[in-house]
Design a protein around this motif. Structure first.
Motif, short mmCIF file in Angstrom:
data_model
loop_
_atom_site.label_atom_id
_atom_site.label_comp_id
_atom_site.label_asym_id
_atom_site.label_seq_id
_atom_site.Cartn_x
_atom_site.Cartn_y
_atom_site.Cartn_z
N ALA A 118 71.72 9.36 -4.71
CA ALA A 118 70.51 10.14 -4.35
C ALA A 118 69.47 10.46 -5.39
N SER A 119 70.25 10.52 -6.76
CA SER A 119 69.47 10.65 -8.06
C SER A 119 68.54 9.56 -8.10
N LEU A 120 69.16 8.32 -7.95
CA LEU A 120 68.43 7.04 -8.00
C LEU A 120 67.44 6.96 -7.21
N ARG A 121 67.65 7.22 -5.93
CA ARG A 121 66.67 7.08 -4.83
C ARG A 121 65.34 7.85 -5.48
N GLN A 122 65.49 9.13 -5.97
CA GLN A 122 64.40 10.19 -6.58
C GLN A 122 63.92 9.15 -7.61
N VAL A 123 64.59 8.73 -8.61
CA VAL A 123 64.13 7.91 -9.48
C VAL A 123 63.19 6.59 -9.25
N VAL A 124 63.73 6.07 -8.25
CA VAL A 124 62.87 4.88 -7.63
C VAL A 124 61.44 5.36 -7.23
N VAL A 129 55.68 5.86 -7.25
CA VAL A 129 54.44 6.92 -7.41
C VAL A 129 53.72 6.71 -8.79
N LEU A 130 54.36 6.51 -9.80
CA LEU A 130 53.88 6.38 -11.11
C LEU A 130 53.04 5.32 -11.13
N ASP A 131 53.65 4.03 -10.69
CA ASP A 131 53.08 2.86 -10.59
C ASP A 131 51.79 2.78 -10.12
N LEU A 132 52.07 3.25 -8.53
CA LEU A 132 50.80 3.51 -7.79
C LEU A 132 49.68 4.25 -8.62
N GLY A 133 50.15 5.38 -9.19
CA GLY A 133 49.21 6.33 -9.72
C GLY A 133 48.28 5.86 -10.73
N ILE A 134 48.71 4.89 -11.69
CA ILE A 134 48.22 4.38 -12.63
C ILE A 134 47.61 3.09 -12.24
N ALA A 135 47.56 2.66 -10.97
CA ALA A 135 47.20 1.36 -10.60
C ALA A 135 45.64 1.27 -10.84
N ASP A 136 44.84 1.95 -10.69
CA ASP A 136 43.29 2.08 -10.75
C ASP A 136 43.36 1.85 -12.45
N ASP A 137 43.93 2.44 -13.24
CA ASP A 137 43.55 2.31 -14.62
C ASP A 137 44.16 0.99 -15.13
N VAL A 138 45.42 0.51 -14.59
CA VAL A 138 45.98 -0.85 -14.92
C VAL A 138 44.90 -1.87 -14.62
N LEU A 190 56.73 9.34 -18.98
CA LEU A 190 57.49 9.51 -17.88
C LEU A 190 58.22 8.16 -17.30
N ILE A 191 57.02 6.99 -17.37
CA ILE A 191 57.52 5.76 -16.73
C ILE A 191 58.62 5.17 -17.66
#
Length: 252
Positions: A118-124, A129-138, A190-191
């Motif tokens: 369950a923890s791994l699900r949350q990690v993934v 979410v982080l990858d999508l969150g920085i998509a604009d900047d990347v 965080l990433i």
């Protein structure tokens, strides 16, 4: 300064009707209050990682607590990487990394495999979410550029996947390169933290099939090409494809 009246208010709040060991509660709460006071000192004086803290004697005088309370508070803050204690040199503001979070999540997986999954699900989920969150900047950072080193990493991923081999080192290096522009920001930390936790969980997972490894490798290539082309929507689609095989393994 921590007054006896303030401590009694805290004790009253946390003392049950069965009357537990009040001396133990007093020690714990005084230590917690001392920790809060030291954190307040760091904030009020705008201290940064590496800056020196007052001596134990000065903290005792300023906070109105015993040396044992100060030492216990510093010990606990050191475990959280908020404070760094060096024998013979004194105490300093720590790096405040996310290492304690990483170790907690790894230990949680080791103690309870069901909770660990369950923890791994949350990690993934957090990673995505982080990858999508920085998509604009990347995409903004990479648009119009060409990055031979990253293309080499991707080629190596595809090559290894084609022969049924995993490519963890290349994968980590690829994502670190994408977030390098963020510097020492919280999102970058965080990433990196989520990557460390994910890496610790990998031995517990079944090895992806060759076709799944290849899908993920090509998704990395698509991410890079979309970023260099400045195509935000294509970049986000590639992120979805990147997490597809992993989501299947952990029943996400």
């Amino acid at each position: 300064m921590l007054s006896d009246k303030s401590l009694q208010v805290i004790l009253k709040k946390y003392t049950a009707s069965s009357t537990p060991d009040r001396s133990m509660i007093g020690t714990v709460m005084r230590s917690t209050a001392t920790m809060d006071a030291i954190k307040g000192y760091i904030l009020n004086h705008h201290l940064k990682p590496g800056d020196a803290l007052p001596t134990e004697a000065e903290l005792c005088a300023d906070l109105g607590v015993s040396r044992s309370s100060v030492r216990e508070a510093l010990r606990q803050l050191a475990a959280l990487d908020i404070v760094s204690v060096h024998q013979g040199r004194g105490s300093f503001v720590g790096q405040m990394s996310l290492e304690p979070l990483v170790q907690t999540l790894i230990l949680r997986n080791s103690l309870d495999q069901s909770s660990g999954k369950a923890s791994l699900r949350q990690v993934v989920i957090t990673r995505k979410v982080l990858d999508l969150g920085i998509a604009d900047d990347v995409v903004r950072e990479f648009a119009g550029t060409h990055n031979p080193e990253l293309h080499t990493l991707v080629d190596r991923m595809v090559e290894r996947a084609s022969s049924g081999q995993t490519y963890l080192d290349e994968d980590i290096a690829f994502h670190e390169a994408l977030t390098r522009f963020a510097g020492d920001s919280l999102i970058s930390q965080l990433i990196s933290a989520m990557w460390l936790v994910h890496q610790a969980f990998i031995p517990e997972l079944q090895t992806p099939a060759s076709d799944e490894l290849l899908i993920t490798a090509h998704a990395h290539r698509d991410m890079l090409q979309a970023a260099e082309a400045g195509d935000l929507e294509a970049y986000k689609r590639a992120i979805d494809a990147h997490y597809g095989p992993l989501a299947k393994i952990i029943d996400l």
